[in-house]
Scaffold this active site. Structure first.
Site, PDB file in Angstrom:
ATOM      1  N   HIS A  37      29.882  27.893  -0.901  1.00  0.00           N
ATOM      2  CA  HIS A  37      30.176  27.340  -2.231  1.00  0.00           C
ATOM      3  C   HIS A  37      29.443  26.013  -2.400  1.00  0.00           C
ATOM      4  CE1 HIS A  37      34.024  29.620  -1.271  1.00  0.00           C
ATOM      5  NE2 HIS A  37      33.680  30.176  -2.416  1.00  0.00           N
ATOM      6  N   VAL A 177      24.430  31.633   2.486  1.00  0.00           N
ATOM      7  CA  VAL A 177      24.558  30.634   3.555  1.00  0.00           C
ATOM      8  C   VAL A 177      25.281  31.305   4.724  1.00  0.00           C
ATOM      9  CG1 VAL A 177      25.501  28.388   4.199  1.00  0.00           C
ATOM     10  CG2 VAL A 177      24.667  28.772   1.861  1.00  0.00           C
TER      11      VAL A 177
HETATM   12  P1  AMP Z   1      34.236  33.308  -4.095  1.00  0.00           P
HETATM   13  O1  AMP Z   1      35.038  32.041  -4.048  1.00  0.00           O
HETATM   14  O2  AMP Z   1      34.242  34.072  -2.809  1.00  0.00           O
HETATM   15  O3  AMP Z   1      34.530  34.147  -5.310  1.00  0.00           O
HETATM   16  O4  AMP Z   1      32.737  32.860  -4.273  1.00  0.00           O
HETATM   17  C1  AMP Z   1      32.347  32.015  -5.320  1.00  0.00           C
HETATM   18  C2  AMP Z   1      30.849  31.980  -5.392  1.00  0.00           C
HETATM   19  O5  AMP Z   1      30.334  31.489  -4.156  1.00  0.00           O
HETATM   20  C3  AMP Z   1      30.219  33.359  -5.606  1.00  0.00           C
HETATM   21  O6  AMP Z   1      29.130  33.235  -6.501  1.00  0.00           O
HETATM   22  C4  AMP Z   1      29.762  33.740  -4.228  1.00  0.00           C
HETATM   23  O7  AMP Z   1      28.671  34.630  -4.220  1.00  0.00           O
HETATM   24  C5  AMP Z   1      29.364  32.390  -3.663  1.00  0.00           C
HETATM   25  N1  AMP Z   1      29.366  32.444  -2.202  1.00  0.00           N
HETATM   26  C6  AMP Z   1      30.410  32.761  -1.400  1.00  0.00           C
HETATM   27  N2  AMP Z   1      30.020  32.766  -0.105  1.00  0.00           N
HETATM   28  C7  AMP Z   1      28.705  32.434  -0.092  1.00  0.00           C
HETATM   29  C8  AMP Z   1      27.725  32.291   0.940  1.00  0.00           C
HETATM   30  N3  AMP Z   1      28.004  32.485   2.212  1.00  0.00           N
HETATM   31  N4  AMP Z   1      26.467  31.953   0.559  1.00  0.00           N
HETATM   32  C9  AMP Z   1      26.154  31.766  -0.753  1.00  0.00           C
HETATM   33  N5  AMP Z   1      27.034  31.896  -1.748  1.00  0.00           N
HETATM   34  C10 AMP Z   1      28.288  32.235  -1.442  1.00  0.00           C
END
Ligand code: AMP
Length: 283
Positions: A37, A177
């Site tokens: 994030h 990431v």
């Molecule tokens: P989430 O809180 O899991 O819904 O994720 C929120 C945003 O963060 C989404 O756009 C995800 O794709 C992004 N995100 C979550 N994990 C990663 C990661 N490891 N690398 C890049 N973006 C991420």
């Protein structure tokens, strides 16, 4: 940095800034923020005058037997992390604030992946995501929004939704990431015990093997797919799907890849009770 819980208060804070010509970047999240994030927030802070991080565990994108209740929640720590990267607002509405009349009767539904990959295994998931993301776009009036390629199908659908529905917002993709071990960062990694965490490395290892094979000239879809499946199965994972698909439309390839193929391998697998997703692009 300000934590705002109501839609009216967020609008009241952002509208004057927009009127002054400031650009607004939105980073939608479900909280339990980590460096994945963080990378999205960093991009927004770099590009935009004002960065809003939303923290909302959206119930309508979870199935009945999924992990909504046990999903990690820690708004205070999330706000600290967002602030340390330079975010200006954390928008953390309650479910009642976002859905005052209960489940919405108006939904944004995709026709592309409703029955494919994550869509097939999580009925209603993408519809829930697109609906809440639309609401967040409209509430924030953001000019830019940032999504991770970790959720490859999600960012694909959001880009398409923005074109289909003429949202006046620019979508930015941010690379996955990973931990040094290769494991893609995810709030759900917290569910893994020590052994499962080691076993879960088999996803990124399998994807890396497929990428190495591809770079050495392997173009047989079945072989690229099988090396990911074998890696996961050898480490006591349960494969939900592994598919070799076209980056452009996420349609499956079969047989041999065309010479100019732009490919992404999509994976979902369980380690214990934890469902993880990952992917890798092959160019
Ligand atoms: P989430 O809180 O899991 O819904 O994720 C929120 C945003 O963060 C989404 O756009 C995800 O794709 C992004 N995100 C979550 N994990 C990663 C990661 N490891 N690398 C890049 N973006 C991420």
């Amino acid at each position: 940095m300000q934590v705002i819980k109501s839609i009216d208060a967020l609008r009241a804070a952002l509208k004057p800034l927009a009127r002054q010509g400031k650009t607004i970047g939105l980073v939608p999240t479900m909280g339990a923020l980590h460096d994945g994030h963080g990378a999205l927030i960093k991009e927004s802070v770099k590009d935009c005058d004002v960065t809003v991080v939303s923290v909302f565990l959206n119930p309508i994108q979870f199935g009945k037997n999924e992990d909504l209740d046990k999903y990690p929640k820690r708004l205070e720590a999330d706000a600290k992390l967002a602030e340390s990267i330079g975010a200006d607002f954390v928008f953390a509405p309650s479910v009642a604030e976002m859905y005052p009349e209960g489940d919405p009767l108006t939904l944004v539904r995709d026709e592309a992946l409703e029955c494919m990959y994550c869509g097939a295994y999580r009925p209603g998931h993408f519809r829930g995501v697109l609906t809440v993301v639309s609401k967040l776009f409209l509430i924030s009036g953001a000019d830019h929004a940032y999504f991770g390629e970790k959720d490859y199908q999600q960012v694909f659908l959001i880009e398409r939704m923005v074109r289909d529905l003429n949202f006046d917002i620019k979508i930015h993709r941010v690379k996955i990431v990973r931990e040094a071990s290769g494991l893609a960062l995810s709030s759900r990694n917290e569910y893994l015990n020590e052994l499962e965490r080691k076993q879960a490395l088999s996803i990124s290892e399998g994807l890396k093997t497929a990428k190495d094979l591809f770079e050495k000239g392997e173009r047989r879809v079945a072989l690229l797919r099988d090396c990911v499946i074998k890696s996961i199965l050898a480490n006591r994972g349960q494969v939900q799907y592994v598919e070799v698909v076209n980056q452009k439309d996420l349609q499956k390839f079969a047989g041999a890849l065309p010479a100019d193929a732009k490919v992404v391998i999509l994976v979902a697998a369980f380690f214990g009770k934890t469902r993880l997703i990952d992917n890798i692009e092959l160019n």
